[in-house]
Design a protein around this motif. Sequence first.
Motif, PDB file in Angstrom:
ATOM      1  N   ARG A  19      31.615  83.497  67.262  1.00 44.68           N
ATOM      2  CA  ARG A  19      31.578  84.566  66.264  1.00 44.68           C
ATOM      3  C   ARG A  19      31.882  84.008  64.869  1.00 44.68           C
ATOM      4  O   ARG A  19      31.475  84.582  63.870  1.00 44.68           O
ATOM      5  N   TYR A  20      32.545  82.859  64.812  1.00 49.46           N
ATOM      6  CA  TYR A  20      32.883  82.268  63.500  1.00 49.46           C
ATOM      7  C   TYR A  20      31.601  81.907  62.741  1.00 49.46           C
ATOM      8  O   TYR A  20      31.486  82.133  61.543  1.00 49.46           O
ATOM      9  N   MET A  21      30.616  81.342  63.459  1.00 52.34           N
ATOM     10  CA  MET A  21      29.384  80.939  62.779  1.00 52.34           C
ATOM     11  C   MET A  21      28.523  82.138  62.401  1.00 52.34           C
ATOM     12  O   MET A  21      27.744  82.082  61.459  1.00 52.34           O
ATOM     13  N   ARG A  22      28.692  83.234  63.144  1.00 56.29           N
ATOM     14  CA  ARG A  22      27.946  84.449  62.787  1.00 56.29           C
ATOM     15  C   ARG A  22      28.501  85.059  61.514  1.00 56.29           C
ATOM     16  O   ARG A  22      27.820  85.802  60.817  1.00 56.29           O
ATOM     17  N   LYS A  23      29.747  84.754  61.228  1.00 55.37           N
ATOM     18  CA  LYS A  23      30.316  85.230  59.952  1.00 55.37           C
ATOM     19  C   LYS A  23      29.868  84.315  58.821  1.00 55.37           C
ATOM     20  O   LYS A  23      29.730  84.724  57.682  1.00 55.37           O
ATOM     21  N   LYS A  24      29.660  83.046  59.135  1.00 54.81           N
ATOM     22  CA  LYS A  24      29.353  82.051  58.107  1.00 54.81           C
ATOM     23  C   LYS A  24      27.855  82.036  57.731  1.00 54.81           C
ATOM     24  O   LYS A  24      27.501  81.831  56.567  1.00 54.81           O
ATOM     25  N   ILE A  25      26.988  82.230  58.727  1.00 53.54           N
ATOM     26  CA  ILE A  25      25.529  82.146  58.476  1.00 53.54           C
ATOM     27  C   ILE A  25      24.967  83.568  58.320  1.00 53.54           C
ATOM     28  O   ILE A  25      25.212  84.430  59.165  1.00 53.54           O
ATOM     29  N   ASN A  26      24.186  83.790  57.271  1.00 57.72           N
ATOM     30  CA  ASN A  26      23.572  85.113  57.077  1.00 57.72           C
ATOM     31  C   ASN A  26      22.506  85.387  58.121  1.00 57.72           C
ATOM     32  O   ASN A  26      21.879  84.449  58.626  1.00 57.72           O
ATOM     33  N   LYS A  27      22.305  86.681  58.377  1.00 54.40           N
ATOM     34  CA  LYS A  27      21.329  87.077  59.399  1.00 54.40           C
ATOM     35  C   LYS A  27      19.939  86.482  59.108  1.00 54.40           C
ATOM     36  O   LYS A  27      19.259  85.970  60.002  1.00 54.40           O
ATOM     37  N   GLU A  28      19.537  86.529  57.828  1.00 57.59           N
ATOM     38  CA  GLU A  28      18.183  86.039  57.485  1.00 57.59           C
ATOM     39  C   GLU A  28      18.042  84.510  57.640  1.00 57.59           C
ATOM     40  O   GLU A  28      16.940  83.988  57.735  1.00 57.59           O
ATOM     41  N   ASP A  29      19.177  83.802  57.655  1.00 63.36           N
ATOM     42  CA  ASP A  29      19.093  82.337  57.815  1.00 63.36           C
ATOM     43  C   ASP A  29      19.248  81.910  59.281  1.00 63.36           C
ATOM     44  O   ASP A  29      19.162  80.728  59.601  1.00 63.36           O
TER      45      ASP A  29
END
Length: 340
Positions: A19-29
């Motif tokens: 979940r940490y990377m889902r906070k860091k990377i935007n949905k579109e990226d």
Amino acid sequence: MEQIISRCGNVCSECPWSRYMRKKINKEDWEEYSEQVKKYTGYKPIKYEWEGCVGCLTPNEELPKHPFYNFLKKCRTRKCGTYNEVKNCAYCGRFPCANTVASNNFTKEKVSDKIGSEIDDKTFESYIKMFDSMTNLKKIHSDLHDDQIKNPKPVSKKTDIVELKGEFKNENYHKTYKKLIEIANSNLSIKGIDTVSGYENYLIRKDILWRLLWIFGLYGKLSKNELSIDSATLYENRKPISLPSNEEHWKLYINILAEFGINTKLEIKTDKLYTPGGYMRVKVPQTNKPTYIIEMKANPKLQKYQFFKALNEILSELKSKVGKRAFTNFKKLNFNSILS
Ligand code: SF4
Ligand code: SF4
């Protein structure tokens, strides 16, 4: 944020499944990011919509209810670290042990070799380093003082062999049973069976070996002291286990069988043995032909009591006597239903 290291040395806080990377990377990226991860690791992180893994240091009772977490719950390294109350394997007196899932498959050199071009530092940091678990653990271990390292609490091997309450109908059956007892009492070449990870590894190996013996004994083609079985027949009868998925994995079982006098060979029948994901196929694509054959020969000692024939007869009789319970009985060497 502070780096979170998993029990086996992966970096949870940078893991593409977290979940940490889902906070860091935007949905579109996300799509482009997950394609890059796949390119270097071979696996594509699941969709952005999923909230992401909470990390393997989270206790079982706090894990969200989602099938994804079954993998975490079953992981032998995680179980071992939890039982021994060590942050990760680097803090363990047995590190690096033979049974941890930590590996060095994701070093810069190995991944560069695999994709056929040199990986730069930025790419390594972004998509690979979080899985370079052995290197991560070695680094932590080298910075520790002796008093920070803890020996694992020992565990003992349990037996589930059922006592016999009668006699086999002939001497060959009895000797075959003795050989099975010898296999059941061995450590199946596991080093460190007195640790949780070692014992878990032993249980997996035992389940696979016992299912293989069951399939060989019941469905193998018997010719005097030799027995052969094809990959398709193995696959059809494999449940509840998964078959060894590559030649290296098969070698493990071939070596164990050799210890007990069963000389085994893996005969590859096709040049299309592997799927693109690296798993052994059981049938040649677009045909019904098996991709490999397992060939076995009993050594002279086993030949004296016709081991394969006796095994086939014992298992066939057991199956006709107790039906669906036959395999469970075989695993516990419970032959009471066929004794006189
Ligand atoms: S492989 Fe096991 S120890 Fe490693 S991160 Fe996954 S659950 Fe944790
Ligand atoms: S015994 Fe092995 S798997 Fe268990 S904590 Fe120690 S190094 Fe890790």
